[in-house]
Design an enzyme around this catalytic site. Structure first.
Site, mmCIF file in Angstrom:
data_model
loop_
_atom_site.group_PDB
_atom_site.id
_atom_site.type_symbol
_atom_site.label_atom_id
_atom_site.label_comp_id
_atom_site.label_asym_id
_atom_site.label_seq_id
_atom_site.Cartn_x
_atom_site.Cartn_y
_atom_site.Cartn_z
ATOM 1 N N ARG A 31 1.748 1.887 -3.487
ATOM 2 C CA ARG A 31 0.611 2.463 -4.235
ATOM 3 C C ARG A 31 0.370 3.910 -3.828
ATOM 4 O O ARG A 31 0.041 4.761 -4.651
ATOM 5 C CB ARG A 31 -0.641 1.607 -4.007
ATOM 6 N N TYR A 54 0.830 -1.208 0.000
ATOM 7 C CA TYR A 54 0.000 0.000 0.000
ATOM 8 C C TYR A 54 0.864 1.256 0.000
ATOM 9 O O TYR A 54 0.509 2.255 -0.636
ATOM 10 C CB TYR A 54 -0.981 -0.001 1.182
ATOM 11 N N SER A 99 -14.586 -2.795 -14.743
ATOM 12 C CA SER A 99 -14.738 -4.089 -15.424
ATOM 13 C C SER A 99 -16.000 -4.806 -14.961
ATOM 14 O O SER A 99 -16.363 -5.851 -15.485
ATOM 15 C CB SER A 99 -13.527 -4.976 -15.109
ATOM 16 N N HIS A 138 -15.090 1.932 -1.786
ATOM 17 C CA HIS A 138 -14.068 0.998 -1.286
ATOM 18 C C HIS A 138 -13.059 1.695 -0.389
ATOM 19 O O HIS A 138 -11.957 1.206 -0.180
ATOM 20 C CB HIS A 138 -13.340 0.332 -2.471
HETATM 21 N N1 APR Z 1 -10.702 4.654 -20.029
HETATM 22 C C1 APR Z 1 -11.831 3.933 -19.799
HETATM 23 N N2 APR Z 1 -11.820 2.662 -19.335
HETATM 24 C C2 APR Z 1 -10.603 2.113 -19.099
HETATM 25 C C3 APR Z 1 -9.393 2.796 -19.318
HETATM 26 C C4 APR Z 1 -9.484 4.121 -19.807
HETATM 27 N N3 APR Z 1 -8.381 4.844 -20.046
HETATM 28 N N4 APR Z 1 -8.349 1.953 -18.991
HETATM 29 C C5 APR Z 1 -8.913 0.803 -18.582
HETATM 30 N N5 APR Z 1 -10.255 0.893 -18.653
HETATM 31 C C6 APR Z 1 -11.247 -0.090 -18.253
HETATM 32 C C7 APR Z 1 -10.861 -1.523 -18.513
HETATM 33 O O1 APR Z 1 -11.345 -1.906 -19.806
HETATM 34 C C8 APR Z 1 -11.628 -2.247 -17.402
HETATM 35 O O2 APR Z 1 -12.953 -2.530 -17.819
HETATM 36 O O3 APR Z 1 -11.358 0.029 -16.854
HETATM 37 C C9 APR Z 1 -11.682 -1.219 -16.284
HETATM 38 C C10 APR Z 1 -10.705 -1.509 -15.171
HETATM 39 O O4 APR Z 1 -11.147 -2.679 -14.560
HETATM 40 P P1 APR Z 1 -10.454 -3.185 -13.206
HETATM 41 O O5 APR Z 1 -8.983 -3.110 -13.364
HETATM 42 O O6 APR Z 1 -11.126 -4.472 -12.868
HETATM 43 O O7 APR Z 1 -10.839 -2.082 -12.140
HETATM 44 P P2 APR Z 1 -12.218 -1.888 -11.385
HETATM 45 O O8 APR Z 1 -13.380 -2.206 -12.260
HETATM 46 O O9 APR Z 1 -12.182 -0.529 -10.795
HETATM 47 O O10 APR Z 1 -12.132 -2.960 -10.208
HETATM 48 C C11 APR Z 1 -13.211 -2.948 -9.309
HETATM 49 O O11 APR Z 1 -12.099 -4.585 -7.984
HETATM 50 O O12 APR Z 1 -9.996 -5.161 -7.448
HETATM 51 C C12 APR Z 1 -11.167 -4.641 -6.928
HETATM 52 O O13 APR Z 1 -11.526 -3.136 -5.153
HETATM 53 C C13 APR Z 1 -10.942 -3.266 -6.402
HETATM 54 O O14 APR Z 1 -12.223 -1.271 -6.760
HETATM 55 C C14 APR Z 1 -11.649 -2.383 -7.403
HETATM 56 C C15 APR Z 1 -12.713 -3.308 -7.957
#
Ligand code: APR
Length: 248
Positions: free
Chosen positions: A70, A67, A188, A119
């Site tokens: 990060r 952390y 995602s 979160h």
């Molecule tokens: N613009 C728009 N979308 C983007 C970009 C961008 N520049 N870059 C990446 N993405 C999209 C990817 O296609 C993906 O769908 O953002 C999403 C990122 O997905 P994750 O990495 O899974 O992040 P997130 O959805 O925030 O994860 C949700 O999961 O790991 C846990 O607690 C953590 O808050 C997090 C939660």
């Protein structure tokens, strides 16, 4: 990029809007998304292995150092045009609620207010003993001891398997049940309950806009999609909505 005129007229009709952002909205600020490969020392770990109560119990120092790494990245990062556009939209649209899964605080640094941190926030630490200090100053140590009870401090974030803070869950649920337009940006949609908010909004009659680089499990529900980087898509949407706005 042409914006769906039905979406523009909906946005111009003073709708109640609920936005849910994920790590994709901070990608262009240089903060790795969760499902991007981790870099350097941390490439052999996945967030799912480190962001858990069990990992912290087993190796508090390793989790604390992850952390800290990060936090360093986030401290050097700046909000990007997507964050600034959302802050301006919130200022112009009265019924605008911003929910974020991100723990980086970049929405607030871009000027968004009343951000619902679903979160938690990585820049805050709390005592690892339930019911002790919810927001504690960090002294020396990896992790530092709680100044009140000496138990190890931990980041004030929600780990896998932990529940969403009651206030955040309530606000997010209410805002998703009671909106005309739900917008998911850069998520995602892999992690519940956050991923269920769009479905909840749709079930209450809201329209749904998804802004993402790619398709996600939510794409099938979307009434509108802007496919591309949020730092470009959102300013373009803003320009289409309010052509006079100066977007840097
Ligand atoms: N613009 C728009 N979308 C983007 C970009 C961008 N520049 N870059 C990446 N993405 C999209 C990817 O296609 C993906 O769908 O953002 C999403 C990122 O997905 P994750 O990495 O899974 O992040 P997130 O959805 O925030 O994860 C949700 O999961 O790991 C846990 O607690 C953590 O808050 C997090 C939660």
């Amino acid at each position: 990029m042409s914006i769906d005129c039905e979406l523009l007229s909906l946005l111009r009709a003073n709708p109640r809007i609920t936005v849910l952002t994920g790590s994709g909205v901070s990608a262009e600020s240089g903060i790795p998304t969760f499902r991007d490969a981790q870099t350097g020392l941390w490439e052999k770990f996945s967030p799912e292995e480190l962001a858990t109560p069990a990992a912290f119990l087993a190796n508090p120092s390793l989790v604390w150092r992850w952390y800290a790494w990060r936090r360093e990245i986030i401290a050097k990062a700046q909000p990007n045009p997507a964050h600034f556009t959302l802050a301006r939209m919130q200022a112009r649209i009265p019924g605008f609620t911003l929910l974020t899964q991100n723990v980086d605080g970049l929405h607030q640094r871009a000027g968004s207010v009343d951000v619902v941190e679903y979160h938690g926030n990585i820049m805050r630490s709390r005592c690892s003993r339930p019911g002790c200090l919810p927001d504690a100053p960090c002294g020396e140590g990896e992790p530092p001891p709680c100044p009140a009870c000496q138990a190890p401090l931990r980041p004030a974030v929600v780990w896998f398997g932990e529940s969403i803070p009651a206030y955040a869950h309530l606000k997010a649920t209410e805002a998703s049940e009671d909106c005309d337009l739900f917008i998911a940006i850069g998520t995602s949609a892999m992690v519940y309950p956050a991923a269920g908010l769009a479905e909840l909004a749709k079930s209450r009659g809201a329209r749904f806009l998804e802004v993402n680089l790619d398709k996600t499990p939510l794409s099938r529900l979307a009434d509108f999609r802007l496919q591309g980087p949020a730092a470009r898509m959102l300013p373009e949407l803003e320009q289409a909505l309010w052509p006079s706005v100066e977007t840097p």
